[in-house]
Design a protein around this motif. Structure first.
Motif, mmCIF file in Angstrom:
data_model
loop_
_atom_site.group_PDB
_atom_site.id
_atom_site.type_symbol
_atom_site.label_atom_id
_atom_site.label_comp_id
_atom_site.label_asym_id
_atom_site.label_seq_id
_atom_site.Cartn_x
_atom_site.Cartn_y
_atom_site.Cartn_z
ATOM 1 N N ILE A 276 0.844 -1.193 0.000
ATOM 2 C CA ILE A 276 0.000 0.000 0.000
ATOM 3 C C ILE A 276 0.882 1.247 0.000
ATOM 4 O O ILE A 276 2.080 1.179 0.287
ATOM 5 C CB ILE A 276 -0.956 0.033 1.218
ATOM 6 C CG1 ILE A 276 -0.173 -0.154 2.515
ATOM 7 C CG2 ILE A 276 -2.030 -1.014 1.090
ATOM 8 C CD1 ILE A 276 -1.030 -0.147 3.752
ATOM 9 N N ASP A 277 0.291 2.375 -0.310
ATOM 10 C CA ASP A 277 1.028 3.635 -0.402
ATOM 11 C C ASP A 277 0.743 4.519 0.803
ATOM 12 O O ASP A 277 -0.410 4.648 1.240
ATOM 13 C CB ASP A 277 0.634 4.397 -1.674
ATOM 14 C CG ASP A 277 1.055 3.674 -2.941
ATOM 15 O OD1 ASP A 277 2.189 3.147 -2.955
ATOM 16 O OD2 ASP A 277 0.254 3.636 -3.888
ATOM 17 N N LEU A 278 1.804 5.134 1.329
ATOM 18 C CA LEU A 278 1.620 6.171 2.340
ATOM 19 C C LEU A 278 1.235 7.481 1.651
ATOM 20 O O LEU A 278 0.249 8.118 2.003
ATOM 21 C CB LEU A 278 2.902 6.356 3.154
ATOM 22 C CG LEU A 278 2.926 7.528 4.141
ATOM 23 C CD1 LEU A 278 1.798 7.403 5.166
ATOM 24 C CD2 LEU A 278 4.285 7.610 4.830
ATOM 25 N N PHE A 279 2.018 7.865 0.659
ATOM 26 C CA PHE A 279 1.723 9.062 -0.118
ATOM 27 C C PHE A 279 0.980 8.672 -1.399
ATOM 28 O O PHE A 279 1.285 7.653 -2.014
ATOM 29 C CB PHE A 279 3.013 9.805 -0.478
ATOM 30 C CG PHE A 279 3.767 10.297 0.726
ATOM 31 C CD1 PHE A 279 3.417 11.481 1.340
ATOM 32 C CD2 PHE A 279 4.814 9.558 1.253
ATOM 33 C CE1 PHE A 279 4.098 11.935 2.457
ATOM 34 C CE2 PHE A 279 5.507 9.993 2.376
ATOM 35 C CZ PHE A 279 5.144 11.184 2.975
ATOM 36 N N PRO A 280 0.018 9.471 -1.803
ATOM 37 C CA PRO A 280 -0.786 9.109 -2.975
ATOM 38 C C PRO A 280 0.005 9.207 -4.269
ATOM 39 O O PRO A 280 0.795 10.135 -4.473
ATOM 40 C CB PRO A 280 -1.919 10.151 -2.951
ATOM 41 C CG PRO A 280 -1.332 11.327 -2.237
ATOM 42 C CD PRO A 280 -0.415 10.753 -1.200
ATOM 43 N N ARG A 281 -0.189 8.232 -5.135
ATOM 44 C CA ARG A 281 0.390 8.308 -6.477
ATOM 45 C C ARG A 281 -0.532 9.069 -7.417
ATOM 46 O O ARG A 281 -0.092 9.756 -8.334
ATOM 47 C CB ARG A 281 0.624 6.895 -7.023
ATOM 48 C CG ARG A 281 1.585 6.057 -6.205
ATOM 49 C CD ARG A 281 1.933 4.766 -6.911
ATOM 50 N NE ARG A 281 2.746 3.888 -6.082
ATOM 51 C CZ ARG A 281 3.371 2.820 -6.541
ATOM 52 N NH1 ARG A 281 3.277 2.510 -7.825
ATOM 53 N NH2 ARG A 281 4.083 2.060 -5.728
ATOM 54 N N ASP A 282 -1.807 8.910 -7.179
ATOM 55 C CA ASP A 282 -2.820 9.583 -8.000
ATOM 56 C C ASP A 282 -3.745 10.377 -7.091
ATOM 57 O O ASP A 282 -4.107 9.919 -6.007
ATOM 58 C CB ASP A 282 -3.639 8.564 -8.805
ATOM 59 C CG ASP A 282 -2.782 7.746 -9.757
ATOM 60 O OD1 ASP A 282 -2.058 8.354 -10.547
ATOM 61 O OD2 ASP A 282 -2.849 6.508 -9.683
ATOM 62 N N LEU A 283 -4.100 11.552 -7.553
ATOM 63 C CA LEU A 283 -5.019 12.407 -6.814
ATOM 64 C C LEU A 283 -6.258 12.650 -7.666
ATOM 65 O O LEU A 283 -6.157 13.030 -8.834
ATOM 66 C CB LEU A 283 -4.352 13.755 -6.484
ATOM 67 C CG LEU A 283 -3.147 13.705 -5.545
ATOM 68 C CD1 LEU A 283 -2.427 15.042 -5.562
ATOM 69 C CD2 LEU A 283 -3.590 13.359 -4.136
ATOM 70 N N ASP A 284 -7.406 12.399 -7.082
ATOM 71 C CA ASP A 284 -8.675 12.692 -7.739
ATOM 72 C C ASP A 284 -9.027 14.137 -7.376
ATOM 73 O O ASP A 284 -9.421 14.419 -6.245
ATOM 74 C CB ASP A 284 -9.747 11.726 -7.247
ATOM 75 C CG ASP A 284 -11.106 11.984 -7.877
ATOM 76 O OD1 ASP A 284 -11.186 12.810 -8.812
ATOM 77 O OD2 ASP A 284 -12.093 11.386 -7.407
ATOM 78 N N MET A 285 -8.855 15.062 -8.316
ATOM 79 C CA MET A 285 -8.959 16.490 -8.006
ATOM 80 C C MET A 285 -9.994 17.176 -8.890
ATOM 81 O O MET A 285 -10.104 16.877 -10.078
ATOM 82 C CB MET A 285 -7.604 17.175 -8.185
ATOM 83 C CG MET A 285 -6.502 16.609 -7.308
ATOM 84 S SD MET A 285 -4.935 17.532 -7.433
ATOM 85 C CE MET A 285 -4.364 17.021 -9.059
ATOM 86 N N ASP A 286 -10.723 18.109 -8.279
ATOM 87 C CA ASP A 286 -11.705 18.907 -9.016
ATOM 88 C C ASP A 286 -11.645 20.345 -8.539
ATOM 89 O O ASP A 286 -11.411 20.616 -7.362
ATOM 90 C CB ASP A 286 -13.129 18.373 -8.788
ATOM 91 C CG ASP A 286 -13.354 17.012 -9.411
ATOM 92 O OD1 ASP A 286 -13.240 16.917 -10.643
ATOM 93 O OD2 ASP A 286 -13.630 16.066 -8.664
#
Length: 251
Positions: A126-136
């Motif tokens: 699993i990731d501590l820091f996000p690889r992808d951000l869902d942003m709007d």
């Protein structure tokens, strides 16, 4: 014709007014991810927005950050940034892995983020820091991320500097929950840590017209108390051993 953003009084202003934003390894790790995948021009304008105080508010909750940013139009733009918040079952595995490492527990109890914790997360898949951000963002800018999103991301990174537990809270675990669970897994009693809402921390962390001078660091845990928390004695021995712990930690 673009005339620049509407000036804001009392907005959230980045403390870093020149150079890079983020000074600790964990905030820089977050910034490095952003600067590797995002448009450099809009990130630059986002830094300018963050330093001018164009961000009006930021609210962090598990898996989501919501913010309001004042742009060139009268109504502020609404920003949403989402990542995966881990379920209780996954956090139980994470906490058990952390609890096995006394040094990790000690650093977390002292308010620090051990660099090795990122490898621990990776070993669990699993990731501590996000690889992808869902942003709007509600702005009409077609670029991704826009300068409004970028400004919020930079302010988030700067807030991570003084409170690494916000990184974990975004993933779904508050400081109080994590430290309490670590004490349970280690065989002690739940650690009582005041869980201050993010909005309150942000109010203390930033100030209108803030300079690059960093606020005073929070005091770390006293050594005897830290020893008792990291290596909790069984039963009622804590009271008997406290004087010995204090003597060991003395000059």
């Amino acid at each position: 014709m673009y005339g620049g953003p509407i000036r804001v009084e009392g907005g959230i202003r980045a403390r870093s007014q020149r150079g890079s934003i983020g000074s600790t390894w964990w905030s820089r790790r977050f910034i490095d991810i952003l600067e590797r995948v995002c448009d450099k021009g809009r990130l630059s304008r986002g830094r300018a927005y963050a330093r001018r105080g164009q961000v009006l508010s930021i609210e962090l909750s598990p898996g989501e950050v919501r913010a309001a940013v004042q742009g060139s139009r009268r109504d502020p733009y609404e920003v949403v940034i989402r990542i995966e918040a881990y379920a209780e079952s996954r956090w139980a595995i994470i906490e058990e892995s952390i609890a096995r490492q006394a040094v990790y527990r000690a650093k977390l109890l002292a308010g620090e983020m051990p660099p090795e914790i990122e490898e621990l997360f990776a070993a669990l898949g699993i990731d501590l820091f996000p690889r992808d951000l869902d942003m709007d963002c509600s702005c009409p800018d077609w670029g991704f991320p826009c300068k409004h999103l970028s400004a919020v991301l930079y302010l988030l990174a700067e807030s991570f500097d003084d409170d690494p537990f916000l990184v974990l809270a975004w993933r779904g675990r508050t400081r109080e929950q994590l430290l309490g669970s670590l004490a349970d897994v280690a065989g002690g009693h739940p650690t009582r840590v005041e869980d201050v809402p993010f909005a309150d921390r942000l109010a203390d962390f930033y100030a209108p017209g803030a300079t690059a001078h960093r606020p005073e660091r929070r005091p770390t845990t006293d050594a005897p108390d830290l020893l008792l928390r990291v290596f909790p004695p069984p039963g009622d021995l804590a009271r008997a051993l406290t004087p010995a712990y204090q003597e060991l930690s003395g000059p």
